[in-house]
Design a protein around this motif. Structure first.
Motif, short mmCIF file in Angstrom:
data_model
loop_
_atom_site.label_atom_id
_atom_site.label_comp_id
_atom_site.label_asym_id
_atom_site.label_seq_id
_atom_site.Cartn_x
_atom_site.Cartn_y
_atom_site.Cartn_z
N GLY A 89 13.99 5.12 -15.84
CA GLY A 89 12.99 4.49 -14.98
C GLY A 89 12.47 3.20 -15.59
N LEU A 90 12.25 3.22 -16.91
CA LEU A 90 11.80 2.00 -17.60
C LEU A 90 12.85 0.90 -17.46
CD1 LEU A 90 9.90 0.44 -19.51
CD2 LEU A 90 11.14 1.50 -21.42
N LEU A 91 14.11 1.23 -17.66
CA LEU A 91 15.17 0.22 -17.54
C LEU A 91 15.26 -0.32 -16.11
CD1 LEU A 91 18.04 1.67 -19.76
CD2 LEU A 91 16.43 -0.17 -20.29
N ARG A 92 15.13 0.55 -15.11
CA ARG A 92 15.15 0.08 -13.73
C ARG A 92 13.98 -0.87 -13.47
NH1 ARG A 92 16.95 5.23 -12.82
NH2 ARG A 92 14.87 6.07 -12.42
N ALA A 93 12.83 -0.56 -14.02
CA ALA A 93 11.66 -1.43 -13.85
C ALA A 93 11.90 -2.79 -14.52
CB ALA A 93 10.41 -0.76 -14.42
N LEU A 94 12.49 -2.78 -15.71
CA LEU A 94 12.78 -4.03 -16.41
C LEU A 94 13.77 -4.89 -15.62
CD1 LEU A 94 13.11 -2.87 -20.13
CD2 LEU A 94 11.18 -4.02 -19.06
N TRP A 95 14.83 -4.26 -15.14
CA TRP A 95 15.86 -5.00 -14.41
C TRP A 95 15.34 -5.47 -13.05
CZ3 TRP A 95 17.66 -3.84 -18.89
CH2 TRP A 95 18.83 -4.43 -19.34
#
Length: 186
Positions: free
Chosen positions: A89-95
């Motif tokens: 979820g963190l990576l999706r938010a960053l991207w």
């Protein structure tokens, strides 16, 4: 940092300075709530005394007797994402972040490469070798004070190339909004 002690110790022969006198500037820093700075200042003053001993200008290091005399800084541990679902979820938010290209790229690179923030913030384009997929961080900015080479995954190279195409040939890859380089569009 040594300037914090210069007004209290600066004009005296180093061999005549006592532990009690070294404690005066340390307490000033400590009383302002800067416990870590006081601890580091004691270490720097100790380095000066050890150099003075090595060069026959002093016979002892009074900072040695001050170990434990200062308030120990409270260590605050930061939360780590240890759950794979939360990490995804963190990576999706960053991207998916829609800020400036520099900020988007920096967030992605932090997740991909785990650099120290200052290393990334001060990165220069000359440090990135896109053909060899390596970022060479100079000794002057690395924690261990020696050159550090980070391999770049394909997605990091692509992300950096996109940023460079967007921003042009400036020296810094991530200039601050206030930097002359950014204001002048270089």
């Amino acid at each position: 940092m040594i300037d914090l002690a210069r007004s209290d110790l600066g004009g005296r022969p180093i061999a005549e300075i006592s532990a009690a006198e070294v404690l005066v500037p340390l307490r000033k820093v400590e009383s302002a709530g800067n416990y870590e700075t006081a601890r580091r200042l004691r270490a720097v003053i100790g380095q000066v005394f050890r150099y003075a001993i090595a060069s026959a200008k002093a016979t002892n290091d009074p900072t040695f007797g001050l170990k434990g005399a200062l308030t120990t800084p409270t260590v605050t541990h930061r939360a780590a994402v240890t759950d794979w679902t939360a990490f995804a979820g963190l990576l999706r938010a960053l991207w998916g972040y829609e800020g400036t290209p520099e900020t988007r790229t920096a967030l992605k690179l932090i997740a991909l490469l785990y650099p120290r923030p200052g290393e990334l913030r001060q990165a220069e384009w000359s440090e990135f070798d896109f053909d060899k997929a390596v970022w060479t961080i100079p000794a002057s900015r690395s924690k261990m004070r020696r050159e550090h080479r980070k391999p770049l995954p394909v997605v990091a190279v692509e992300t950096l190339r996109d940023l460079r195409n967007h921003t042009g040939n400036r020296r810094l890859a991530f200039p601050s909004m206030q930097s002359p380089e950014r204001r002048n569009g270089r």
